[in-house]
Enzyme design. Structure first.
Site, PDB file in Angstrom:
ATOM      1  N   CYS A 219       0.860  -1.033   0.104  1.00 54.27           N
ATOM      2  CA  CYS A 219      -0.173  -0.033   0.239  1.00 54.27           C
ATOM      3  C   CYS A 219       0.794   1.267  -0.106  1.00 54.27           C
ATOM      4  CB  CYS A 219      -1.044   0.019   1.155  1.00 54.27           C
ATOM      5  SG  CYS A 219       0.166   0.039   2.633  1.00 54.27           S
ATOM      6  N   CYS A 303       2.930   5.847   9.010  1.00 58.43           N
ATOM      7  CA  CYS A 303       1.918   6.015   8.065  1.00 58.43           C
ATOM      8  C   CYS A 303       1.102   7.183   8.328  1.00 58.43           C
ATOM      9  CB  CYS A 303       1.303   4.800   7.923  1.00 58.43           C
ATOM     10  SG  CYS A 303      -0.231   4.923   6.723  1.00 58.43           S
ATOM     11  N   GLU A 333       1.248  -0.493  16.698  1.00 57.90           N
ATOM     12  CA  GLU A 333       0.463   0.551  16.286  1.00 57.90           C
ATOM     13  C   GLU A 333      -0.300   0.986  17.730  1.00 57.90           C
ATOM     14  OE1 GLU A 333      -3.385   1.813  13.687  1.00 57.90           O
ATOM     15  OE2 GLU A 333      -1.962   0.285  12.760  1.00 57.90           O
ATOM     16  N   SER A 429       2.324  -9.783  10.575  1.00 62.81           N
ATOM     17  CA  SER A 429       1.599  -8.426  10.085  1.00 62.81           C
ATOM     18  C   SER A 429      -0.069  -8.821  10.200  1.00 62.81           C
ATOM     19  CB  SER A 429       1.751  -8.662   8.503  1.00 62.81           C
ATOM     20  OG  SER A 429       0.893  -8.174   7.598  1.00 62.81           O
ATOM     21  N   SER A 430      -0.330  -7.675  11.066  1.00 59.13           N
ATOM     22  CA  SER A 430      -1.967  -7.700  11.299  1.00 59.13           C
ATOM     23  C   SER A 430      -2.799  -7.952  10.317  1.00 59.13           C
ATOM     24  CB  SER A 430      -2.025  -6.520  12.161  1.00 59.13           C
ATOM     25  OG  SER A 430      -3.589  -6.520  12.597  1.00 59.13           O
TER      26      SER A 430
END
Length: 515
Positions: A219, A303, A333, A429-430
């Site tokens: 992304c 991000c 996060e 990786s969630s």
């Protein structure tokens, strides 16, 4: 003869002893491969290959071989990534047969406790030793044999595999008393090789179609974070220190490490004055303050969508709310967002926690969401919170990032037409783990794999259509490797199902922006 989903494959073995050992392994999975003994050497191999013209199904070659590369030991298994003939053979076949699915077969062999290598196999017209062995080793070949190139010549339209077990090695001369003992060591491994090849053949019988979910893979936030580290390395040279993994993907991290990035868990591992990058997942204010106190030069690769959640947390806390953060405990996060106001933000990981979480004032409650959650998962928790706190307020726009949402919608559509979905992404990786859950809820079997070497051939048995997607932190090249392997197994159709087109781009931080 035919197997459950098509014609039997053929397994070629040159010597009688090799064929006998392989036959014992095939007894575990009857009906997938028909064993044929060819005899030793190029002439017999060419003759056996002519009999294949009317055959269908996968073709494999297995037996013992001569080790060329240093470090190979008797009993080591080499799965061919390609098979070629010695170019110095007069009138020899010059073609190269590549096997992009070699990593799948290698994984099946490693599960059996074998020491496995993947690399080129070269076929010669006689046993090699001395200078010839050294010459072939210099080409990158791992093992030499006398048959494989000719047995596989012309089989480009069929799944093909070649496995050789090391007997003699480059550590000493070919003709010595110990060679007989080493041949026996290699022969004892062949039943396991045959069993793994039967799994490979079953998968080759099954897989006919691959459907790619789109969007998938990187992304904009991940591309930006990786570019930050790359630009920092170009401008300042290594080492560049990165707090936590820049993004949650093993291949990305390994690539950046090879170029000079140093990943650390906490700032106390960073030397004084060293350039430091904050990862895409964001950091708590206390981490920023620690960097400032130490006067570390910092580039923030957080991000922008995570930065938005931090800003919302500060705004909600500032107006007196208790903030309920929907997310997973221990994720970088959520740790960063909680750090904005630890005394005023409560983590709510699931609907059960939503039923028990306590707030200071039920009339002053707001919620935020980790950007990489599954949309339906977050919605269930929000519904539970609203039932308890009717005054609950939320962010002005959805916290779950556009890329997470798009990939979940795409994998839902693909799962509806696939027997199996492979999600490429690392275990930490969630967003990748959520894609597995979403695919399963859509009714498909689904597995998370770091790369093609993590795909289990047994999953592919009976899976005519395989869906493939990748988490937002997984490089597109990993998808290409998986698709190439499935195509080599026999998938004749590769299509793409697109549910959205992404054109989002994020500006780089000023510290690494091009002038």
């Amino acid at each position: 003869m035919t197997g459950p989903d098509g014609p039997d494959g053929t397994l070629y073995a040159p010597m009688r002893l090799e064929a006998a050992a392989l036959r014992r392994g095939l007894s575990e999975r009857p009906g997938q491969l028909t064993l044929r003994r060819t005899g030793i050497g190029p002439r017999r191999a060419r003759a056996a290959a002519t009999d294949r013209l009317t055959a269908t199904g996968p073709v494999a070659v297995a037996g013992i071989g001569g080790g060329l590369a240093s470090g190979l030991a008797p009993g080591d298994v080499v799965v061919a990534s390609e098979v070629r003939a010695d170019p110095l053979i007069p009138n020899g076949s010059q073609g190269v047969r590549r096997m992009p699915d070699a990593a799948l077969l290698a994984a099946a062999l490693r599960r059996r406790g074998l020491r496995v290598h993947v690399g080129p196999v070269v076929s010669t017209h006689r046993l090699v030793d001395g200078a010839t062995r050294a010459r072939l080793a210099a080409t990158g070949a791992l093992v030499a044999d006398l048959e494989s190139a000719w047995l596989l010549a012309g089989a480009d339209d069929r799944p093909a595999a070649c496995v050789r077990v090391v007997a003699d090695t480059a550590a000493g001369p070919l003709y010595r008393p110990a060679t007989v003992r080493r041949v026996r060591t290699a022969l004892r491994v062949l039943p396991e090789v045959a069993a793994a090849l039967a799994e490979w053949a079953a998968a080759a019988h099954s897989v006919h179609r691959v459907v790619l979910a789109s969007p998938r893979s990187f992304c904009a936030g991940v591309e930006r974070a990786i570019a930050v580290v790359e630009q920092a390395l170009r401008r300042h040279g290594p080492p560049v220190y990165v707090r936590k993994q820049i993004v949650h993907n093993a291949r990305v991290v390994a690539d950046l490490q090879a170029r000079g990035a140093v990943f650390v868990d906490e700032l106390d591992e960073v030397p004084d004055g060293a350039l430091t990058v904050f990862s895409a997942h964001g950091v708590a204010p206390a981490v920023r303050q620690e960097a400032a106190d130490r006067r570390l030069p910092v580039i923030d690769a957080t991000c922008p969508l995570v930065t938005k959640v931090h800003a919302e947390a500060r705004r909600f806390v500032g107006r007196g709310d208790t903030v309920l953060l929907i997310g997973h405990p221990g994720h970088e996060e959520t740790d960063g967002t909680l750090g904005e106001a630890p005394e005023r933000i409560r983590l709510v990981p699931d609907p059960a926690a939503a039923e028990t979480v306590r707030v200071d004032d039920p009339a002053r409650v707001s919620y935020l969401v980790q950007t990489t959650l599954a949309t339906d998962e977050a919605a269930d928790i929000v519904d539970a919170l609203r039932r308890r706190f009717p005054a609950l307020s939320g962010p002005g726009s959805d916290d779950i990032c556009y890329a997470t949402t798009n990939r979940q919608r795409a994998v839902t559509a693909v799962a509806g037409q696939a027997d199996l979905v492979l999600v490429i992404g690392s275990a930490n990786s969630s967003n990748s783990r959520r894609l597995v859950e979403v695919a399963e809820r859509a009714g498909s079997r689904a597995y998370l794999v770091d790369d093609v070497g993590c795909v289990d051939l047994r999953w592919l048995g009976g899976a005519a259509t395989v869906g493939v997607t990748a988490g937002a932190s997984a490089p597109p090249g990993l998808v290409d490797e998986v698709v190439a392997a499935l195509t080599a197994l026999g998938a004749g159709e590769v299509s793409e199902h697109t549910t959205a087109v992404e054109d989002v781009r994020f500006t780089l931080p000023k510290e690494v922006r091009q002038p």
